[in-house]
Design an enzyme around this catalytic site. Sequence first.
Site, PDB file in Angstrom:
ATOM      1  N   ARG A  74       0.836  -1.218   0.000  1.00 33.38           N
ATOM      2  CA  ARG A  74       0.000   0.000   0.000  1.00 33.38           C
ATOM      3  C   ARG A  74       0.866   1.262   0.000  1.00 33.38           C
ATOM      4  NH1 ARG A  74      -4.152  -0.146   4.631  1.00 33.38           N
ATOM      5  NH2 ARG A  74      -4.697   1.843   3.714  1.00 33.38           N
ATOM      6  N   HIS A 123      -6.557   8.059  11.938  1.00 32.67           N
ATOM      7  CA  HIS A 123      -6.124   6.662  11.854  1.00 32.67           C
ATOM      8  C   HIS A 123      -4.620   6.530  11.645  1.00 32.67           C
ATOM      9  CE1 HIS A 123     -10.514   5.446  10.685  1.00 32.67           C
ATOM     10  NE2 HIS A 123     -10.361   5.709  11.950  1.00 32.67           N
ATOM     11  N   CYS A 134       7.950  -0.786  22.519  1.00 33.72           N
ATOM     12  CA  CYS A 134       8.135   0.417  23.354  1.00 33.72           C
ATOM     13  C   CYS A 134       7.389   1.635  22.799  1.00 33.72           C
ATOM     14  CB  CYS A 134       9.618   0.738  23.503  1.00 33.72           C
ATOM     15  SG  CYS A 134      10.370   1.409  22.008  1.00 33.72           S
TER      16      CYS A 134
HETATM   17  P1  OAD Z   1     -14.822   3.672   2.541  1.00 34.57           P
HETATM   18  O1  OAD Z   1     -14.055   2.893   1.520  1.00 34.57           O
HETATM   19  O2  OAD Z   1     -15.628   2.914   3.533  1.00 34.57           O
HETATM   20  O3  OAD Z   1     -15.827   4.670   1.789  1.00 34.57           O
HETATM   21  C1  OAD Z   1     -15.391   5.456   0.708  1.00 34.57           C
HETATM   22  C2  OAD Z   1     -16.530   6.397   0.342  1.00 34.57           C
HETATM   23  O4  OAD Z   1     -16.061   7.296  -0.624  1.00 34.57           O
HETATM   24  C3  OAD Z   1     -17.759   5.686  -0.228  1.00 34.57           C
HETATM   25  O5  OAD Z   1     -18.922   6.175   0.434  1.00 34.57           O
HETATM   26  C4  OAD Z   1     -17.747   6.105  -1.709  1.00 34.57           C
HETATM   27  O6  OAD Z   1     -19.052   6.256  -2.237  1.00 34.57           O
HETATM   28  C5  OAD Z   1     -17.038   7.448  -1.631  1.00 34.57           C
HETATM   29  N1  OAD Z   1     -16.301   7.827  -2.848  1.00 34.57           N
HETATM   30  C6  OAD Z   1     -15.570   7.047  -3.683  1.00 34.57           C
HETATM   31  N2  OAD Z   1     -14.980   7.772  -4.635  1.00 34.57           N
HETATM   32  C7  OAD Z   1     -15.350   9.065  -4.424  1.00 34.57           C
HETATM   33  C8  OAD Z   1     -15.060  10.306  -5.067  1.00 34.57           C
HETATM   34  N3  OAD Z   1     -14.278  10.383  -6.135  1.00 34.57           N
HETATM   35  N4  OAD Z   1     -15.622  11.431  -4.546  1.00 34.57           N
HETATM   36  C9  OAD Z   1     -16.428  11.387  -3.465  1.00 34.57           C
HETATM   37  N5  OAD Z   1     -16.722  10.253  -2.812  1.00 34.57           N
HETATM   38  C10 OAD Z   1     -16.191   9.108  -3.273  1.00 34.57           C
HETATM   39  O7  OAD Z   1     -13.777   4.655   3.246  1.00 34.57           O
HETATM   40  P2  OAD Z   1     -13.858   5.351   4.668  1.00 34.57           P
HETATM   41  O8  OAD Z   1     -15.221   5.798   4.994  1.00 34.57           O
HETATM   42  O9  OAD Z   1     -12.757   6.341   4.697  1.00 34.57           O
HETATM   43  O10 OAD Z   1      -9.906   2.509   8.781  1.00 34.57           O
HETATM   44  O11 OAD Z   1     -13.459   4.139   5.606  1.00 34.57           O
HETATM   45  C11 OAD Z   1     -13.304   4.387   6.956  1.00 34.57           C
HETATM   46  C12 OAD Z   1     -12.259   3.501   7.548  1.00 34.57           C
HETATM   47  O12 OAD Z   1     -12.534   2.140   7.227  1.00 34.57           O
HETATM   48  C13 OAD Z   1     -10.881   3.693   6.973  1.00 34.57           C
HETATM   49  O13 OAD Z   1     -10.184   4.798   7.492  1.00 34.57           O
HETATM   50  C14 OAD Z   1     -10.197   2.417   7.389  1.00 34.57           C
HETATM   51  C15 OAD Z   1     -11.306   1.402   7.174  1.00 34.57           C
HETATM   52  O14 OAD Z   1     -11.412   0.439   8.164  1.00 34.57           O
HETATM   53  C16 OAD Z   1      -8.757   1.999   9.252  1.00 34.57           C
HETATM   54  O15 OAD Z   1      -7.936   1.487   8.521  1.00 34.57           O
HETATM   55  C17 OAD Z   1      -8.609   2.118  10.714  1.00 34.57           C
END
Ligand code: OAD
Length: 244
Positions: A74, A123, A134
Site C-alpha cells: 500500500r 487513523h 516500546c
Molecule cells: P470507505 O471505503 O468505507 O468509503 C469510501 C466512500 O467514498 C464511499 O462512500 C464512496 O461512495 C465514496 N467515494 C468514492 N470515490 C469518491 C469520489 N471520487 N468522490 C467522493 N466520494 C467518493 O472509506 P472510509 O469511509 O474512509 O480505517 O473508511 C473508513 C475507515 O474504514 C478507513 O479509514 C479504514 C477502514 O477500516 C482503518 O484502517 C482504521
Amino acid sequence: MTQEDLKNLPKIVEKFKKSNYPVALTGAGISAESGIPTFRGESGLWKNFRPEELATPEAFRVHPEIVREWYNWRREIISKAKPNPGHYALAELERYNPNFTIITQNVDGLHLRAGSKKVIELHGNIFREKCSRCNRIYNEPVYETLAYCDCGGLLRPDVVWFGEPVTSINEAINVALQCDFMFVIGTSGIVQPAASLPFYAKNNGAFIVEINLEPTPISDIAHVSLYGKSGEILPKIVNNLIKT
Ligand code: OAD
C-alpha cells in the site's frame, strides 16, 4: 452533480463565508481520484485483500511478515500517488479561513502534501513506523519485510488497527463540537468513532454538507448532499467562493 446541486453552491459558499470554524471530515473517497483504492464500494480494497484479517494486532502477532508486506504494497501505491484537485481545494479553504481544520480517516498523508496544515490524522499515517514493544515512533518507513526497533521490538506501521483505540478522537470530538460548518467528504460513514463526528457537529448546530458518489448514513442529517466526485465538486465550491 445535477443542475439542482449547482443551484445549492451559492448557499454553501454563503454559509462557509459566515462560518467562524469550518471543518472537513474526509475518508478514502477523497483520495480515490489520486488512484488510491477505497475500502468499500465497487473498487474497494476490501474485495481483494480482506484487511479485516490483516489490519489487526492479532494478525501482526501471528504473521508480522504478511502484514508488513501488505502495508509496504500500500505504501508503494500511495507514494506514487499525488494529491488531486479535491485535496488542493481543501488546502485553498484553509488559506481563505485559517481556522479551517481537516479531520481525516486517511493514512495517506495527501492533505499535508497538498498544503493543508491543520490536519488531524485520526487513523495515523502509513509512512511512519511504531515499535510494537516500546511505542517509539520512526518518521521514515522501512521497506524490509521484518524491521526492528533499537529495543528489539518489531516495527509496525503507525496506523490504527481494528480493535485499537483512536488516540486523537478526543481532539476530533472537540473540533466537531466547536465547528459551525462541516463538509463530510468521501466517507461511507460507517466506521466508528469517526462516523459519529458529523452527528456531534449537527447536534451543536453546524451546517453539514456531504460530498459523496452515493447516499450514506450521513445523508440523513446533511443540510445539503452533493453527489459526484469530490475532485470535481470541491474546486467548483472554491471557485465560487473566490469569485463572490
Ligand atoms: P470507505 O471505503 O468505507 O468509503 C469510501 C466512500 O467514498 C464511499 O462512500 C464512496 O461512495 C465514496 N467515494 C468514492 N470515490 C469518491 C469520489 N471520487 N468522490 C467522493 N466520494 C467518493 O472509506 P472510509 O469511509 O474512509 O480505517 O473508511 C473508513 C475507515 O474504514 C478507513 O479509514 C479504514 C477502514 O477500516 C482503518 O484502517 C482504521
